[in-house]
Motif scaffolding. Structure first.
Motif, PDB file in Angstrom:
ATOM      1  N   ASN A 139      -5.348  15.648   3.047  1.00 40.52           N
ATOM      2  CA  ASN A 139      -4.764  16.965   3.341  1.00 40.52           C
ATOM      3  C   ASN A 139      -3.663  16.860   4.403  1.00 40.52           C
ATOM      4  OD1 ASN A 139      -4.644  19.859   3.199  1.00 40.52           O
ATOM      5  ND2 ASN A 139      -5.768  19.937   5.113  1.00 40.52           N
ATOM      6  N   ASN A 140      -3.947  16.131   5.494  1.00 44.86           N
ATOM      7  CA  ASN A 140      -3.003  16.069   6.611  1.00 44.86           C
ATOM      8  C   ASN A 140      -1.791  15.208   6.305  1.00 44.86           C
ATOM      9  OD1 ASN A 140      -4.914  17.552   7.955  1.00 44.86           O
ATOM     10  ND2 ASN A 140      -5.695  15.859   9.180  1.00 44.86           N
ATOM     11  N   ASN A 141      -2.039  14.020   5.725  1.00 42.98           N
ATOM     12  CA  ASN A 141      -0.964  13.041   5.605  1.00 42.98           C
ATOM     13  C   ASN A 141      -0.214  13.100   4.286  1.00 42.98           C
ATOM     14  OD1 ASN A 141      -1.383  11.595   8.199  1.00 42.98           O
ATOM     15  ND2 ASN A 141      -3.397  11.283   7.296  1.00 42.98           N
ATOM     16  N   VAL A 142      -0.924  13.350   3.207  1.00 44.07           N
ATOM     17  CA  VAL A 142      -0.254  13.389   1.901  1.00 44.07           C
ATOM     18  C   VAL A 142       0.245  14.800   1.613  1.00 44.07           C
ATOM     19  CG1 VAL A 142      -0.473  12.874  -0.555  1.00 44.07           C
ATOM     20  CG2 VAL A 142      -1.726  11.495   1.113  1.00 44.07           C
ATOM     21  N   GLY A 143      -0.623  15.783   1.818  1.00 42.13           N
ATOM     22  CA  GLY A 143      -0.252  17.165   1.506  1.00 42.13           C
ATOM     23  C   GLY A 143       0.419  17.911   2.642  1.00 42.13           C
ATOM     24  N   LYS A 144       0.426  17.292   3.832  1.00 43.41           N
ATOM     25  CA  LYS A 144       1.019  17.922   5.031  1.00 43.41           C
ATOM     26  C   LYS A 144       0.476  19.343   5.241  1.00 43.41           C
ATOM     27  CE  LYS A 144       3.954  14.362   4.831  1.00 43.41           C
ATOM     28  NZ  LYS A 144       3.456  13.063   5.266  1.00 43.41           N
ATOM     29  N   LYS A 145      -0.783  19.536   4.889  1.00 41.26           N
ATOM     30  CA  LYS A 145      -1.480  20.828   5.005  1.00 41.26           C
ATOM     31  C   LYS A 145      -0.808  21.950   4.202  1.00 41.26           C
ATOM     32  CE  LYS A 145      -3.537  19.763   9.461  1.00 41.26           C
ATOM     33  NZ  LYS A 145      -3.667  20.086  10.856  1.00 41.26           N
ATOM     34  N   LYS A 146       0.056  21.570   3.250  1.00 37.83           N
ATOM     35  CA  LYS A 146       0.743  22.594   2.449  1.00 37.83           C
ATOM     36  C   LYS A 146       0.308  22.562   0.982  1.00 37.83           C
ATOM     37  CE  LYS A 146       5.149  21.713   3.261  1.00 37.83           C
ATOM     38  NZ  LYS A 146       5.413  20.683   4.300  1.00 37.83           N
ATOM     39  N   SER A 147      -0.265  21.412   0.550  1.00 34.37           N
ATOM     40  CA  SER A 147      -0.639  21.256  -0.868  1.00 34.37           C
ATOM     41  C   SER A 147      -2.146  21.322  -0.984  1.00 34.37           C
ATOM     42  CB  SER A 147      -0.166  19.903  -1.398  1.00 34.37           C
ATOM     43  OG  SER A 147       1.208  19.737  -1.153  1.00 34.37           O
ATOM     44  N   PRO A 148      -2.683  22.386  -1.594  1.00 36.56           N
ATOM     45  CA  PRO A 148      -4.140  22.490  -1.686  1.00 36.56           C
ATOM     46  C   PRO A 148      -4.759  21.315  -2.445  1.00 36.56           C
ATOM     47  CG  PRO A 148      -3.051  24.344  -2.791  1.00 36.56           C
ATOM     48  CD  PRO A 148      -1.983  23.501  -2.201  1.00 36.56           C
ATOM     49  N   ILE A 149      -5.986  20.942  -2.046  1.00 34.56           N
ATOM     50  CA  ILE A 149      -6.723  19.862  -2.723  1.00 34.56           C
ATOM     51  C   ILE A 149      -7.703  20.479  -3.707  1.00 34.56           C
ATOM     52  CG2 ILE A 149      -8.414  18.011  -2.422  1.00 34.56           C
ATOM     53  CD1 ILE A 149      -7.184  17.513   0.359  1.00 34.56           C
ATOM     54  N   VAL A 150      -7.602  20.076  -4.963  1.00 42.08           N
ATOM     55  CA  VAL A 150      -8.614  20.505  -5.935  1.00 42.08           C
ATOM     56  C   VAL A 150      -9.615  19.351  -6.110  1.00 42.08           C
ATOM     57  CG1 VAL A 150      -7.235  22.273  -7.063  1.00 42.08           C
ATOM     58  CG2 VAL A 150      -7.060  19.958  -7.917  1.00 42.08           C
ATOM     59  N   ASP A 151     -10.808  19.575  -5.571  1.00 39.92           N
ATOM     60  CA  ASP A 151     -11.888  18.584  -5.624  1.00 39.92           C
ATOM     61  C   ASP A 151     -12.677  18.902  -6.891  1.00 39.92           C
ATOM     62  OD1 ASP A 151     -14.121  17.027  -5.272  1.00 39.92           O
ATOM     63  OD2 ASP A 151     -14.768  17.961  -3.406  1.00 39.92           O
ATOM     64  N   ASP A 195       2.506   3.826   8.210  1.00 39.02           N
ATOM     65  CA  ASP A 195       3.922   3.515   7.901  1.00 39.02           C
ATOM     66  C   ASP A 195       4.143   3.416   6.396  1.00 39.02           C
ATOM     67  OD1 ASP A 195       4.212   3.409  10.574  1.00 39.02           O
ATOM     68  OD2 ASP A 195       4.526   1.238  10.718  1.00 39.02           O
ATOM     69  N   TYR A 196       3.117   2.938   5.685  1.00 43.15           N
ATOM     70  CA  TYR A 196       3.259   2.805   4.222  1.00 43.15           C
ATOM     71  C   TYR A 196       3.555   4.155   3.578  1.00 43.15           C
ATOM     72  CZ  TYR A 196       1.380  -1.966   4.270  1.00 43.15           C
ATOM     73  OH  TYR A 196       1.186  -3.304   4.475  1.00 43.15           O
ATOM     74  N   LEU A 197       3.024   5.200   4.183  1.00 37.64           N
ATOM     75  CA  LEU A 197       3.148   6.540   3.610  1.00 37.64           C
ATOM     76  C   LEU A 197       4.364   7.275   4.185  1.00 37.64           C
ATOM     77  CD1 LEU A 197       0.234   8.898   2.937  1.00 37.64           C
ATOM     78  CD2 LEU A 197       1.986   9.753   4.435  1.00 37.64           C
ATOM     79  N   GLU A 198       4.560   7.091   5.478  1.00 37.40           N
ATOM     80  CA  GLU A 198       5.535   7.939   6.165  1.00 37.40           C
ATOM     81  C   GLU A 198       6.981   7.628   5.824  1.00 37.40           C
ATOM     82  OE1 GLU A 198       4.079   7.698  10.165  1.00 37.40           O
ATOM     83  OE2 GLU A 198       2.728   9.417   9.858  1.00 37.40           O
ATOM     84  N   LYS A 199       7.215   6.462   5.208  1.00 40.64           N
ATOM     85  CA  LYS A 199       8.616   6.178   4.871  1.00 40.64           C
ATOM     86  C   LYS A 199       9.057   6.829   3.561  1.00 40.64           C
ATOM     87  CE  LYS A 199       7.631   1.521   3.109  1.00 40.64           C
ATOM     88  NZ  LYS A 199       7.889   0.105   3.327  1.00 40.64           N
ATOM     89  N   TYR A 200       8.139   7.508   2.892  1.00 34.79           N
ATOM     90  CA  TYR A 200       8.488   8.160   1.622  1.00 34.79           C
ATOM     91  C   TYR A 200       8.513   9.677   1.757  1.00 34.79           C
ATOM     92  CZ  TYR A 200       7.778   3.519  -0.249  1.00 34.79           C
ATOM     93  OH  TYR A 200       7.875   2.169  -0.484  1.00 34.79           O
ATOM     94  N   PHE A 215       0.802  -1.229   0.000  1.00 26.74           N
ATOM     95  CA  PHE A 215       0.000   0.000   0.000  1.00 26.74           C
ATOM     96  C   PHE A 215       0.838   1.283   0.000  1.00 26.74           C
ATOM     97  CE2 PHE A 215      -3.153  -3.135   1.304  1.00 26.74           C
ATOM     98  CZ  PHE A 215      -4.243  -2.730   0.549  1.00 26.74           C
ATOM     99  N   GLY A 216       2.137   1.137  -0.146  1.00 26.80           N
ATOM    100  CA  GLY A 216       2.988   2.322  -0.260  1.00 26.80           C
ATOM    101  C   GLY A 216       3.312   2.670  -1.709  1.00 26.80           C
ATOM    102  N   ARG A 217       2.705   1.934  -2.651  1.00 26.08           N
ATOM    103  CA  ARG A 217       3.086   2.070  -4.063  1.00 26.08           C
ATOM    104  C   ARG A 217       2.952   3.501  -4.594  1.00 26.08           C
ATOM    105  NH1 ARG A 217       5.946   1.526  -8.375  1.00 26.08           N
ATOM    106  NH2 ARG A 217       5.107   0.382 -10.143  1.00 26.08           N
ATOM    107  N   PHE A 218       1.807   4.155  -4.350  1.00 24.48           N
ATOM    108  CA  PHE A 218       1.627   5.531  -4.842  1.00 24.48           C
ATOM    109  C   PHE A 218       2.733   6.442  -4.313  1.00 24.48           C
ATOM    110  CE2 PHE A 218      -3.248   6.046  -5.830  1.00 24.48           C
ATOM    111  CZ  PHE A 218      -3.086   5.243  -6.956  1.00 24.48           C
ATOM    112  N   TRP A 219       3.023   6.280  -3.008  1.00 22.37           N
ATOM    113  CA  TRP A 219       3.957   7.217  -2.372  1.00 22.37           C
ATOM    114  C   TRP A 219       5.395   6.940  -2.814  1.00 22.37           C
ATOM    115  CZ3 TRP A 219      -0.099   9.540  -2.026  1.00 22.37           C
ATOM    116  CH2 TRP A 219      -1.255   9.001  -1.482  1.00 22.37           C
ATOM    117  N   GLU A 220       5.652   5.687  -3.122  1.00 20.76           N
ATOM    118  CA  GLU A 220       6.965   5.331  -3.672  1.00 20.76           C
ATOM    119  C   GLU A 220       7.170   6.031  -5.023  1.00 20.76           C
ATOM    120  OE1 GLU A 220       9.168   1.559  -5.770  1.00 20.76           O
ATOM    121  OE2 GLU A 220       7.032   1.489  -5.324  1.00 20.76           O
ATOM    122  N   VAL A 221       6.122   6.017  -5.849  1.00 16.30           N
ATOM    123  CA  VAL A 221       6.204   6.657  -7.168  1.00 16.30           C
ATOM    124  C   VAL A 221       6.365   8.177  -7.022  1.00 16.30           C
ATOM    125  CG1 VAL A 221       4.971   7.084  -9.353  1.00 16.30           C
ATOM    126  CG2 VAL A 221       4.898   4.810  -8.305  1.00 16.30           C
TER     127      VAL A 221
END
Length: 635
Positions: free
Chosen positions: A385-397, A356-361, A325-331
């Protein structure tokens, strides 16, 4: 570069006002300044929603591939155009430059011509997410053939329906495809489909899985040797702005799928302009949309929109869960991805897994996050927003449809303040309206209604292939002089839009629009089934899942219920594809119906969702007693 790259909120409002006060002048300026045309238009726009008829840049001549490839060669020949990331991370990624893309597309175009494909012919493309899919799409566009890409997860039956509907003369496929740890026999699916497709005389086969397959003599040809021999030079066909570019099928709420027709000029202008702004793309950025090119998202925001802007666009063959489940974040880390565009389904699935799958990348390269396919729920939005964007990358829905060709309502990152679950403001040039059931527009804010669009935009689909009457009935008959989206929405106090979901019998499962009628038809073909009704119910990962209420014939009553459930899902898989399988199947003795015989799906939806507090008045039903029976046995 006037109005082409919006950088702050005040500028958005300024440009938006200009685009709705004088749409023709606005789009003319965008078209003139940012694209190459062989001949300029005589007329920017002619439209009449009552017919319906929409024509943009009439009389103009162009070829979209010159705008996506040729014009970049003097300055971006060695820049990566398509970055192919294979299913297996151990296999090396492939950087295809604009120069190489030009050669491959020309070679593929010459192969098509050598096999009898001419301007206006339809070519069905049934390929996995491998570079040949992009080459095939652009090669068709280069010679004026109309591509019809069918998602390589559809069954042979669904494939045959689409091939026959648009009378394709050629199919481009591969020996097979990789999907996570599985490989799928695509060629076998094509062979079965073509038993019912007399119009197809050539099948080109790309090699991917190197599996043993049957090749039909005189019809089937390996693609690689033909590409190797073909010339790397192919003049682009002159196309009129209103010539069809592609057909893409979308599920209807009734009957067979609808082949939406998109044309060359307006589609190019709108997808390029939305891509540039909604992803705030800059020259050195690496952009990744995780969709499949078999859907409109892939057409507009993996191929045409990015390439028209000279972007680097990642094409991903894999799935988010393989090898883990870390595949996206690895890429993201590996290619230093700047813009990441995916579906709420994927986000919800990943949010269930260990962080952990996300945080190692290292995700620090990310600047913009996007969401597409269905409204994103609040929990998933915050996790993203919190985990992938770290509240710094806006989300375009982003809200849009196969029929719209491009994004219609969306924040612009670093420009529009975002609110979870809201698609926020209409994009430049888009004029939404909320309508009540009497057909009147609901003005003001803090209101809810049916979402319509009151003025054409350049990438609106022009018709349904071979059935203009159905196009009119589906999109333009509900509200006078309006395009009806089929969605409900509300508008909050500041004018932000939130999409509340379909108002017709289409259910969005994992971002895929599934019409209930074709699934019910598939179930009803089972010899033990008398009648069925399908509804959606909330699902943690898919957003919605499918719940089937099935009445068995007498012959089916004595059979093992679990076996019948498995057979029903097997039948759906064969006739439509695995994406349409039911999560729950409840056997019932009857269905709640009105006196005119209409199934009351509203009641069935509430029961399936465990929301039975207010079922409304059931006394007027033909068989009110059935409601209690269904409720007592709900799964």
């Amino acid at each position: 570069m006037s109005n082409y790259h919006i950088k702050h909120l005040e500028e958005y409002y300024q440009v938006y006002r200009k685009s709705v006060r004088n749409p023709e002048g606005f789009w003319e300026e965008i078209a003139e300044e940012h694209f190459i045309w062989r001949k300029k238009w005589d007329n920017v726009l002619e439209w009449d929603f009552s017919k319906p008829e929409v024509k943009w840049f009439q009389g103009a001549q162009l070829n979209i591939t010159e705008n996506c490839i040729d014009r970049h060669l003097p300055t971006r020949r060695n820049k990566t155009a398509i970055l192919f990331e294979p299913n297996d991370p151990k296999e090396e990624a492939l950087h295809i430059t604009y120069g190489q893309l030009f050669e491959k597309v020309c070679k593929m175009a010459n192969v098509l011509k050598a096999n009898g494909v001419k301007k206006g012919d339809r070519v069905c493309i049934y390929l996995p997410m491998i570079p040949e899919l992009t080459y095939a799409v652009l090669a068709c566009a280069r010679i004026g053939a109309i591509h019809s890409v069918v998602f390589a997860g559809f069954s042979s039956n669904a494939l045959a329906t689409r091939i026959n509907d648009s009378d394709c003369k050629m199919v481009i496929t591969s020996d097979g495809s990789f999907r996570g740890s599985k490989s799928i026999d695509l060629k076998g699916i094509v062979d079965k489909a073509l038993e019912d497709c007399p119009g197809v005389n050539t099948v080109l086969v790309a090699k991917r899985t190197k599996s043993d397959i049957e090749m039909v003599e005189g019809r089937d040809k390996w693609l690689a040797p033909l590409m190797a021999e073909a010339s790397a030079d192919c003049d682009a066909e002159t196309m009129n702005a209103e010539d069809p570019l592609f057909i893409l099928y979308t599920s209807g709420s009734t009957g067979k799928p609808k082949g939406m027709v998109h044309t060359c000029g307006g589609y190019m202008v709108y997808t390029a302009y939305t891509f540039k702004n909604i992803f705030q793309y800059r020259e050195e950025d690496v952009y990744w949309c995780t969709a499949d090119i078999g859907w409109i998202t892939g057409h507009s925001y993996i191929v045409y929109g990015p390439l028209a802007n000279g972007a680097t666009s990642i094409m991903f063959e894999g799935v988010p869960s393989y090898p883990d489940f870390g595949r996206f974040w690895e890429v993201v880390e590996k290619h230093k991805v700047n813009q990441f565009y995916t579906a709420p389904t994927a986000i919800r699935a990943l949010a269930k897994e260990n962080l952990d799958y996300l945080e190692k990348y290292d995700l620090s390269s990310l600047k913009v996050l996007g969401s597409v396919g269905e409204p994103i729920n609040e929990e998933a939005w915050h996790w993203y927003n919190n985990n992938v964007g770290k509240k710094k990358s806006p989300i375009v829905d982003t809200w849009w449809q196969t029929e719209t060709g491009g994004i219609m309502i969306s924040p612009i990152p670093y420009v529009t303040p975002t609110t979870p679950t809201f698609a926020t403001l209409p994009f430049i040039g888009i004029q939404p309206a909320l309508m009540d059931e009497e057909g009147k527009e609901i003005k003001g804010n803090q209101v809810e209604g049916r979402l319509c669009i009151k003025f054409p935009w350049p990438s609106i689909a022009r018709t349904i292939w071979g059935n203009h009457e159905r196009y009119r009935d589906t999109y333009f008959s509900a509200y006078k002089d309006m395009y009806f989206t089929g969605d409900g929405a509300n508008r909050d106090a500041v004018g932000y839009y939130r999409i509340t979901g379909r108002v017709d019998d289409v259910i969005i499962v994992s971002g895929h629009n599934l019409g209930t009628a074709p699934i019910e038809d598939a179930i009803n073909e089972h010899q033990a089934v008398a009648e069925s009704a399908i509804v959606g119910f909330p699902h943690d990962v898919k957003g919605n899942a499918l719940y089937g209420y099935v009445i068995l014939k007498e012959t089916g009553e004595s059979r093992d219920r679990d076996n019948v459930r498995n057979e029903i899902n097997q039948q759906i898989t064969e006739l439509i594809g695995p994406i349409a399988k039911l999560d729950k199947i409840q056997f019932v003795s009857g269905l709640p119906k009105t006196r005119s015989g209409k199934i009351m799906r509203r009641i069935l939806r509430k029961i399936a969702s465990n929301d039975t507090s207010n079922l409304g008045d059931t006394s007027t039903l033909l068989n009110p007693e059935i409601v209690k029976e269904i409720m007592d046995n709900v799964l």
